[in-house]
Scaffold this motif. Structure first.
Motif, short mmCIF file in Angstrom:
data_model
loop_
_atom_site.label_atom_id
_atom_site.label_comp_id
_atom_site.label_asym_id
_atom_site.label_seq_id
_atom_site.Cartn_x
_atom_site.Cartn_y
_atom_site.Cartn_z
N PRO A 143 0.85 -1.19 0.00
CA PRO A 143 0.00 0.00 0.00
C PRO A 143 0.89 1.24 0.00
O PRO A 143 1.87 1.31 0.75
N ASN A 159 -3.22 0.13 4.93
CA ASN A 159 -3.40 -1.25 4.46
C ASN A 159 -4.40 -1.27 3.32
O ASN A 159 -4.89 -0.22 2.89
N TRP A 160 -4.70 -2.47 2.82
CA TRP A 160 -5.60 -2.55 1.67
C TRP A 160 -7.02 -2.14 2.04
O TRP A 160 -7.76 -1.61 1.19
N TYR A 164 -9.04 0.65 -0.24
CA TYR A 164 -10.33 0.38 -0.87
C TYR A 164 -11.51 1.08 -0.18
O TYR A 164 -12.65 0.90 -0.57
N LEU A 175 -3.84 1.33 -9.35
CA LEU A 175 -3.93 -0.11 -9.12
C LEU A 175 -3.42 -0.88 -10.34
O LEU A 175 -3.42 -0.36 -11.46
N GLY A 189 -5.14 -7.83 -3.23
CA GLY A 189 -5.40 -6.53 -2.63
C GLY A 189 -6.88 -6.24 -2.49
O GLY A 189 -7.33 -5.71 -1.46
N GLY A 193 -8.80 -5.80 0.93
CA GLY A 193 -9.53 -4.55 1.06
C GLY A 193 -10.99 -4.74 1.39
O GLY A 193 -11.63 -3.84 1.94
N SER A 245 -1.24 1.01 -5.02
CA SER A 245 -0.28 -0.06 -4.80
C SER A 245 0.93 0.16 -5.69
O SER A 245 0.83 0.79 -6.75
N GLN A 267 -0.08 -5.78 5.53
CA GLN A 267 -0.78 -6.60 4.53
C GLN A 267 -0.07 -6.62 3.18
O GLN A 267 -0.67 -7.01 2.17
N SER A 268 1.18 -6.22 3.13
CA SER A 268 1.89 -6.23 1.85
C SER A 268 2.11 -7.66 1.37
O SER A 268 2.15 -8.61 2.16
#
Length: 370
Positions: A143, A159-160, A164, A175, A189, A193, A245, A267-268
């Protein structure tokens, strides 16, 4: 987890500059020296290819006497040359998502690990040095966000779920496009999300992922492809997008240069590429020497200095400054926040014979075109 500030990045850069370069020729084992050449392929261009030249190709030629020749070929063209018995290169690059298909189709020869010293092998986990491939490095889809839109001290996407959430974080996104479904982590992702827990991500729920993508599509200012990694951070700099991203190396390098971009590791998606020896190629001994050379801790550290991607030889952490090493993909403290992309699942065949990736790309193109 947010990458440290620019002031910190500059201090790290100064520390890195003080590190010793790759070992000089009189420190290189005699069994790695030779003559002739090694033909290898490009890695997609940009900062990544620059890093390979600086950290690996040029020092290897200098220290061993073996000339590295880089051929600008595509994977499709390379594999076609293998089929007719005239391989264009000795050593190439296969992503984690491609390598099993190359093995299954007989495009690769086994790697000769006899040139690796015992000390080098001791620092390399067995799962990254396999019969037909040797891990090159790890990297991540992260992110990311514009620090012009979200200055230091303000709430920013982490984070995702945040990327989103257009109500919480309005603005345009950057994206991956449909062609970049796998390497851009597009569906992973979207699902994260939408609230899917990290440990429940695979197998991916296609219906849920594409529903989320259709929902976010009106808020996407830039769709970036597999060969357009630079467009993701550039869209943040140019104002086409406020968040999205990107690959971590692109963001980290630009941030160090003063660009208004930053990233989060939360969350990568952890990804990796592999070195492979092309079937029937002419300079396989030199290929083995090259892999043994770049597997050494000094060469691994030099590559991380050139581009902040994850290292394969764990002993390289002893060479790099602690605060720098702690911000590499897959490093202790980072790995716990990451998900390793499940390449095996992506390559699984469906009842119609198509892989999950084939199906995902076709459906993506149909869904997002509506």
């Amino acid at each position: 987890m947010k990458i440290p500030t620019m002031k910190f990045a500059v201090s790290v850069a100064l520390l890195l500059a003080a590190l010793p370069s790759v070992a000089l020729s009189d420190e290189i084992p005699d069994n790695l020296k030779g003559t002739g050449e090694l033909v290898t392929t490009t890695g997609g261009g940009g900062a990544f290819d620059d890093a390979r030249k600086k950290a690996w190709f040029e020092p290897f030629s200098r220290d061993t006497g073996i000339k590295v020749v880089i051929v600008p070929t595509t994977n499709a063209k390379l594999l076609a040359s293998v089929k007719v018995g005239q391989p264009e290169a000795d050593l190439s690059f296969a992503s984690g998502g491609e390598v099993q298909d190359w093995i299954d189709k007989g495009f690769l020869d086994k790697i000769d690990y006899s040139y690796f010293s015992k000390e080098t092998l001791a620092g390399i986990p067995e799962d990254v040095r396999k019969e037909y491939f040797f891990r090159s490095h790890t990297y991540s889809v992260v992110p990311t966000y514009s620090t012009k839109k979200y200055p230091k001290g303000t709430k920013h996407p982490e984070n995702w779920a945040d990327i989103y959430d257009v109500a919480k974080f309005p603005g345009k996104r950057a994206l991956p496009n449909c062609a970049n479904t796998l390497y851009g982590g597009l569906l992973e992702g979207a699902l994260l999300g939408d609230g899917v827990p990290m440990d429940k991500l695979y197998p991916l729920d296609f219906d849920r992922a594409f529903a989320k993508l259709k929902q976010i599509a009106p808020n996407v200012g830039r769709w970036w492809g597999p060969d357009e990694g630079g467009l993701a951070p550039q869209s943040l700099i140019d104002g086409e997008a406020d968040m999205g991203s990107a690959w971590n190396g692109r963001i980290a390098n630009l941030k160090q240069q003063g660009a208004p971009v930053d990233l989060s590791w939360d969350q990568s998606l952890l990804q990796y590429d592999n070195w492979v020896v092309v079937k029937g190629s002419q300079n396989q001994v030199n290929a083995a020497k090259f892999l043994a050379y770049i597997a050494r801790p000094e060469a691994q550290a030099a590559f991380a200095k050139a581009i902040p991607y994850g290292i394969v030889n764990k002993d390289a952490y002893k060479i790099l400054p602690k605060e720098f090493a702690e911000n590499l993909p897959g490093a202790p403290g980072i790995a716990e926040k990451q998900i390793t992309q499940d390449y095996a699942w992506w390559s699984q065949a469906r009842p119609d014979g198509k892989t999950n990736l084939d199906y995902a790309i076709e459906r993506c193109q149909a869904e997002l075109a509506k």
